[in-house]
Design an enzyme around this catalytic site. Structure first.
Site, PDB file in Angstrom:
ATOM      1  N   HIS A 197      38.409  39.683  35.362  1.00 29.64           N
ATOM      2  CA  HIS A 197      38.770  40.804  35.209  1.00 29.64           C
ATOM      3  C   HIS A 197      38.218  41.347  33.916  1.00 29.64           C
ATOM      4  O   HIS A 197      38.224  42.359  33.359  1.00 29.64           O
ATOM      5  CB  HIS A 197      40.251  40.709  35.090  1.00 29.64           C
ATOM      6  CG  HIS A 197      41.002  40.980  36.362  1.00 29.64           C
ATOM      7  ND1 HIS A 197      41.190  39.912  37.378  1.00 29.64           N
ATOM      8  CD2 HIS A 197      40.835  42.179  37.356  1.00 29.64           C
ATOM      9  CE1 HIS A 197      41.564  40.388  38.392  1.00 29.64           C
ATOM     10  NE2 HIS A 197      41.347  41.789  38.670  1.00 29.64           N
ATOM     11  N   GLU A 439      42.755  40.752  51.377  1.00 33.71           N
ATOM     12  CA  GLU A 439      41.826  39.947  50.227  1.00 33.71           C
ATOM     13  C   GLU A 439      42.313  38.703  50.672  1.00 33.71           C
ATOM     14  O   GLU A 439      41.752  37.766  49.965  1.00 33.71           O
ATOM     15  CB  GLU A 439      42.116  40.359  48.975  1.00 33.71           C
ATOM     16  CG  GLU A 439      43.592  40.852  48.581  1.00 33.71           C
ATOM     17  CD  GLU A 439      43.930  41.250  47.115  1.00 33.71           C
ATOM     18  OE1 GLU A 439      42.840  41.308  46.448  1.00 33.71           O
ATOM     19  OE2 GLU A 439      45.092  41.716  46.773  1.00 33.71           O
ATOM     20  N   ASP A 463      38.752  38.927  45.829  1.00 33.74           N
ATOM     21  CA  ASP A 463      39.647  37.830  46.177  1.00 33.74           C
ATOM     22  C   ASP A 463      39.247  37.158  47.591  1.00 33.74           C
ATOM     23  O   ASP A 463      39.268  36.023  47.868  1.00 33.74           O
ATOM     24  CB  ASP A 463      41.013  38.348  46.179  1.00 33.74           C
ATOM     25  CG  ASP A 463      41.845  38.095  44.677  1.00 33.74           C
ATOM     26  OD1 ASP A 463      41.314  37.216  43.885  1.00 33.74           O
ATOM     27  OD2 ASP A 463      42.385  39.149  44.464  1.00 33.74           O
ATOM     28  N   CYS A 532      37.151  47.617  48.069  1.00 39.50           N
ATOM     29  CA  CYS A 532      37.229  48.374  46.644  1.00 39.50           C
ATOM     30  C   CYS A 532      36.731  47.137  45.578  1.00 39.50           C
ATOM     31  O   CYS A 532      37.067  46.892  44.419  1.00 39.50           O
ATOM     32  CB  CYS A 532      38.584  48.620  46.425  1.00 39.50           C
ATOM     33  SG  CYS A 532      39.796  47.425  46.709  1.00 39.50           S
TER      34      CYS A 532
HETATM   35  C1  PEP Z   1      39.746  42.512  44.674  1.00 42.23           C
HETATM   36  O1  PEP Z   1      40.314  41.482  44.870  1.00 42.23           O
HETATM   37  O2  PEP Z   1      38.744  42.571  45.344  1.00 42.23           O
HETATM   38  C2  PEP Z   1      40.255  43.695  44.150  1.00 42.23           C
HETATM   39  C3  PEP Z   1      39.657  44.742  44.258  1.00 42.23           C
HETATM   40  O3  PEP Z   1      41.444  43.226  43.180  1.00 42.23           O
HETATM   41  P1  PEP Z   1      41.518  42.516  41.855  1.00 42.23           P
HETATM   42  O4  PEP Z   1      39.953  42.550  41.594  1.00 42.23           O
HETATM   43  O5  PEP Z   1      42.075  43.421  41.056  1.00 42.23           O
HETATM   44  O6  PEP Z   1      42.059  41.247  42.197  1.00 42.23           O
HETATM   45 MG    MG Z   2      42.448  41.347  44.301  1.00 42.73          MG
END
Ligand code: PEP
Ligand code: MG
Length: 606
Positions: A197, A439, A463, A532
């Site tokens: 993140h 995911e 994920d 995403c």
């Molecule tokens: C993902 O897991 O691809 C996602 C978009 O969510 P995050 O990165 O917030 O876990």
């Molecule tokens: Mg995720």
């Protein structure tokens, strides 16, 4: 000044910067940023004396604070400082540090940090809430000792006075989120891969970043001049004049390319053979929405609301959340805004929630699992989202769905939230769309069942890849194994898209050579699928996703113009053919070469 040196690590946020290093070590008790020096035998006694002096000085300081507090707030309130003093009396703790100095010839600061770090970890691991909360007190005492030993003060990234490149072992998402955006011009961390993140936030803030730089806090010194190339993952320490000139030219070229890409921002994301897909933006804070639209975003494909819950000691109220969601909805007008409900846990924590440290936080009590237990927090958020749905094209999305029962339970809570609003005469969009993140591999295997319950899917590849390949997404040691082109991932994405679109494997347009071992039910209406995860912003993968039949790509705003250029130069028919070809190959290097060849043939600068 140390000599010139070049280091290669993981480029996680594109762009080139040249600037001075700022070593950030937020937590005393960990060795990051504290220079480890091997002392001579004759220095041992002196080092131990320095350590004792720092302890005594800290004791005096805390006693002074305690007396002051007793005067102002009464003895009862001052007692907390007695606990602080006890830490300084801990004989085992003190002797462990002295032993490291005497036997391992470590300097006092490094020895202190090493032992204090272990103490902090054991404190954080305690499941009892009261004791876990005391971690902050312990940290505070440790900061004082370290300050008295080294003169080093606790640093903050939000109050920087000059432009710097931040060097840290790691940054928590909340530290990244509160960084002084104008002052932090670059970022280098020892930990973290491209989907951590911290990396995601750096991209959102358009700060060039390199992660996974082994022992970089020990290699780089404060104020060293650095070049950081976030696209290539290159760090140059004390570069030559020639290198500086070279990188300034690269910087200029990148800048001009960006400006050129932006000229097409209002053009549709359509292929040469008229296949249309939507390019949306991922945002973490409401203020990013405007910038996303300016980059040509056709809406918000993922609003990660958890950042709202971080950097604070209380929970955001319904009104506060409503204001934020309504702001994004207003900025986007008719364009869709997909608000993801709270996805805390994993590498994102909120202090007010006191989520215990777990052995496997990515598989633990997080996201929808936590929300279905803490329905008070969940319903507050849902009410705020529902209220904002009156303003724009707002949608709800649930993260980390593993079972259909979770979706049904979450939908039931939406109904309760709707009822509460109705009772209070508050209007909202009765037909608000509800989607889920795909995911977790189990969600792929029940995609048909989930499609019956929902209006759209969004594939969270960050994920999905980690769970499918069992590769920790934030571990720099396994970052090279985190492979989005692994055939298992491409197959999974293909299955999700085909099932969502209700394409049965006997259809003519399906590659008959790959047969699913069982029939999926197709009781649901066809629904749209977005990706995403971070792969959507990589040109090779964006092209592959186009060919696999994706409807939408949601990325950091900075990647939208580049994706648009790629799509507008591509033929959908060729991309489909390429993806079918890729599905037959079992080696990711060969898949990569196939995609490179295709992209190489595109006329991108037309
Ligand atoms: C993902 O897991 O691809 C996602 C978009 O969510 P995050 O990165 O917030 O876990
Ligand atoms: Mg995720």
């Amino acid at each position: 000044m140390q000599k010139q040196r070049q280091i290669k690590a993981i480029g996680t946020s594109e762009g080139i910067v040249i600037g001075k290093a700022y070593i950030f070590s937020p937590i005393a008790g960990e060795c990051f940023g504290v220079q480890k020096i091997k002392i001579l035998k004759k220095q041992i006694n002196n080092e131990i004396k320095r350590f004792e002096k720092a302890l005594n000085k800290t004791r005096d300081e805390i006693e002074a604070v305690r007396n002051e507090a007793a005067k102002k707030a009464g003895l009862k309130h001052a007692q907390i400082f007695d606990a602080h003093l006890l830490i300084l009396e801990d004989k085992v703790f003190i002797s462990q540090i002295k032993e490291l100095i005497a036997k391992k010839h470590q300097n006092a600061a490094a020895a202190f940090c090493s032992v204090a770090g272990k103490y902090l970890k054991s404190f954080e691991g305690i499941s009892d809430k009261y004791f876990r909360e005391r971690t902050a007190d312990v940290k505070d005492v440790f900061h004082r000792v370290l300050h008295n030993l080294t003169g080093q003060t606790r640093k903050s990234l939000s109050e920087l006075k000059k432009d710097v490149i931040v060097i840290a072992h790691d940054l928590s998402p909340s530290e990244t989120a509160t960084m002084h955006k104008e002052r932090v011009i670059g970022l280098i961390t020892e930990a973290g891969g491209p989907t951590s993140h911290t990396a995601i936030m750096a991209r959102a803030m358009e700060i060039p970043a390199v992660t996974g730089a082994y022992k970089i806090t020990e290699i780089i010194h404060e104020n060293d001049l650095l070049i950081v190339d976030g696209s290539e993952g290159i760090i140059i320490i004390n570069p030559s004049e020639k290198q500086i000139d070279e990188y300034k030219i690269k910087q200029q070229i990148a800048f001009e390319r960006k400006a050129r890409l932006l000229t097409a921002k209002d053009e549709p994301a359509v292929t040469v053979d008229e296949h249309r897909i939507s390019l949306l933006a991922n945002i973490e804070i409401p203020e990013e929405a405007e910038h996303a639209i300016n980059q040509g975003a056709e809406g918000i494909g993922l609003y990660r609301t958890e950042f709202f819950f971080m950097n604070r000691n209380d929970l955001p109220t319904e009104d506060e959340q409503y204001e934020a969601y309504a702001h994004v909805a207003r900025v986007c007008g008719e364009k869709p805004v997909v608000i993801r409900t709270l996805d805390l846990g994993g590498d994102k924590f909120a202090s007010a929630l006191n989520i215990p440290k777990e052995m496997n936080p990515f598989m633990g009590w997080r996201a929808i699992r936590m929300c279905l237990e803490r329905t008070d927090i969940f319903k507050t958020q849902l009410r705020a989202i529902l209220r904002a749905s009156k303003i724009g094209n707002v949608r709800i999305m649930f993260p980390m769905i593993a079972t259909v029962q979770e979706v049904r339970a979450a939908k039931k809570i939406i109904e309760e939230a709707k009822d509460e609003l109705r009772k209070n005469g508050i209007s909202f969009n009765e037909n608000i769309q509800i989607g889920v993140m795909i995911e977790i591999p189990s969600a792929v295997m029940i995609a048909d069942i989930l499609a019956e319950e929902t209006d759209f899917f969004s594939i969270g590849t960050n994920d999905l890849i980690q769970y499918c390949l069992a590769i920790d997404r934030v571990n720099e040691k396994t970052a090279h194994m985190y492979d989005p082109l692994n055939i298992s991932i491409i197959r999974m994405i293909k299955i999700i898209i085909d099932v969502a679109h209700n394409i049965s494997y006997t259809d003519e347009n399906y590659n008959k050579k790959i047969k699913y071992p069982f029939a999926w039910n197709n009781n649901h209406k066809p629904i749209k699928v977005c990706v995403c995860g971070e792969i959507a912003s990589e040109p090779l993968l964006a092209y592959l996703l186009l060919g696999l039949g994706i409807d939408e790509l949601s990325t950091a705003a900075i990647s939208i113009p580049q994706n648009k250029q790629l799509l507008r130069a591509s033929s959908y028919k060729t991309a489909v053919k390429t993806s079918i070809e890729a599905l037959k190959i079992h080696n990711s290097d060969d898949i990569k070469n196939l995609l490179i060849k295709q992209i190489f043939n595109l006329n991108l600068e037309k």
